[in-house]
Design an enzyme around this catalytic site. Structure first.
Site, short mmCIF file in Angstrom:
data_model
loop_
_atom_site.label_atom_id
_atom_site.label_comp_id
_atom_site.label_asym_id
_atom_site.label_seq_id
_atom_site.Cartn_x
_atom_site.Cartn_y
_atom_site.Cartn_z
N ASP A 1 82.39 57.56 64.02
CA ASP A 1 81.96 58.69 63.20
C ASP A 1 82.64 59.98 63.66
OD1 ASP A 1 80.22 56.74 62.33
OD2 ASP A 1 78.39 57.88 62.72
N HIS B 1 81.09 60.31 55.69
CA HIS B 1 80.14 60.87 56.68
C HIS B 1 79.80 62.31 56.31
CE1 HIS B 1 77.90 60.51 60.34
NE2 HIS B 1 78.62 61.35 61.04
N HIS C 1 78.53 67.50 57.79
CA HIS C 1 77.60 66.92 58.77
C HIS C 1 76.23 67.59 58.81
CE1 HIS C 1 76.53 64.76 62.50
NE2 HIS C 1 77.59 64.01 62.27
N HIS D 1 82.12 57.30 68.36
CA HIS D 1 82.61 58.56 67.78
C HIS D 1 84.07 58.78 68.17
CE1 HIS D 1 78.25 58.94 67.79
NE2 HIS D 1 78.39 59.78 66.78
ZN LIG Z 1 78.15 62.13 62.92
#
Ligand SMILES: [Zn+2]
Length: 246
Positions: free
Chosen positions: A53, A104, A108, A204
């Site tokens: 992510d 995503h 955010h 991530h």
């Molecule tokens: Zn995230």
């Protein structure tokens, strides 16, 4: 297609959270299905999905792509639209290498706190940016912070997006080092197998606060994970992208 696997322990914990007035807690528990169906993992215990992510990220995504290529493994990248606009070349490299690109959101936000209109805009705009850059359809979505509620999941599905959670956490947004990230991943894979589930690993390649977040510990942990699961004498692990499950 195998249905999403619900972690019985997590489900019970989420239910207890509800009894204690923990609705917010339940809405971010990654395997909870209380707020609607999400894809967690498949049912083949050999399957492991690496998911990344908060990219693309100058400081780690290109190095990560090299590691994945060296091990001949495909992964899933849930990219932020705002970062994709800044580094479209990295997004194109992700797709050109055969990895799965997912949504995503643009910036955010915690979607469980946002209006329906903002949720729709974040998801639709991110899809438009990614599809324009990469030239592929984007069908999977991971909510930032794992936060969702029924309207988020409904809007995602209206846009043709399958919401994807996870069942193994690398905790790599903290500076815990490659050793501990690797330990978390290996323990999570073992736990998933004992529960006869595939493993969906949350990692991530970027950081949502700023482009350039340091994520080389993640890259090194992934390199070692893939080395440890390699070869015919290995554990029979098959690294998959999340579209293998739905
Ligand atoms: Zn995230």
């Amino acid at each position: 297609m195998p249905g999403p696997v619900v972690d019985a322990v997590a489900g019970a914990a989420a239910a207890l959270g509800l009894l204690g007035g923990g609705l917010v807690y339940a809405s971010v528990w990654p395997t909870s299905q209380i707020f609607g169906r999400t894809l967690v993992a498949g049912s083949d215990p050999r399957h492991v999905a690496l998911t990344f992510d908060d990219g693309p990220n100058d400081a780690a995504t290109p190095e990560l792509l090299e590691v994945l290529a060296r091990h001949h493994v495909k992964a899933t990248f849930f990219a932020m639209g705002s970062y994709a606009r800044m580094r479209p070349d990295i997004v194109r490299a992700v797709v050109a290498a055969g990895h799965l690109l997912g949504n995503h959101t643009m910036k955010h936000p915690k979607l469980s706190m946002e209006s329906a209109a903002r949720v729709r805009q974040e998801l639709a705009d991110c899809n438009a940016v990614l599809e324009d850059i990469a030239g592929v359809a984007v069908r999977f979505f991971r909510p930032p912070f794992g936060a969702r509620r029924p309207v988020v999941l409904r809007i995602a599905r209206e846009l043709g997006l399958t919401p994807v959670m996870w069942n193994v956490t690398g905790y790599d947004w903290n500076p815990i080092g490659a050793d501990r990230i690797l330990d978390k991943l290996q323990a999570g894979i073992t736990r998933s197998r004992l529960q006869r589930s595939s493993a969906n690993l949350l990692l991530h390649d970027g950081g949502h606060r700023t482009m350039g977040a340091p994520r080389m510990d993640t890259v090194h942990a992934v390199d070692r994970l893939l080395t440890s699961h390699r070869g015919p004498e290995g554990s029979g692990t098959r690294f998959v992208t999340v579209d293998a499950w739905g």
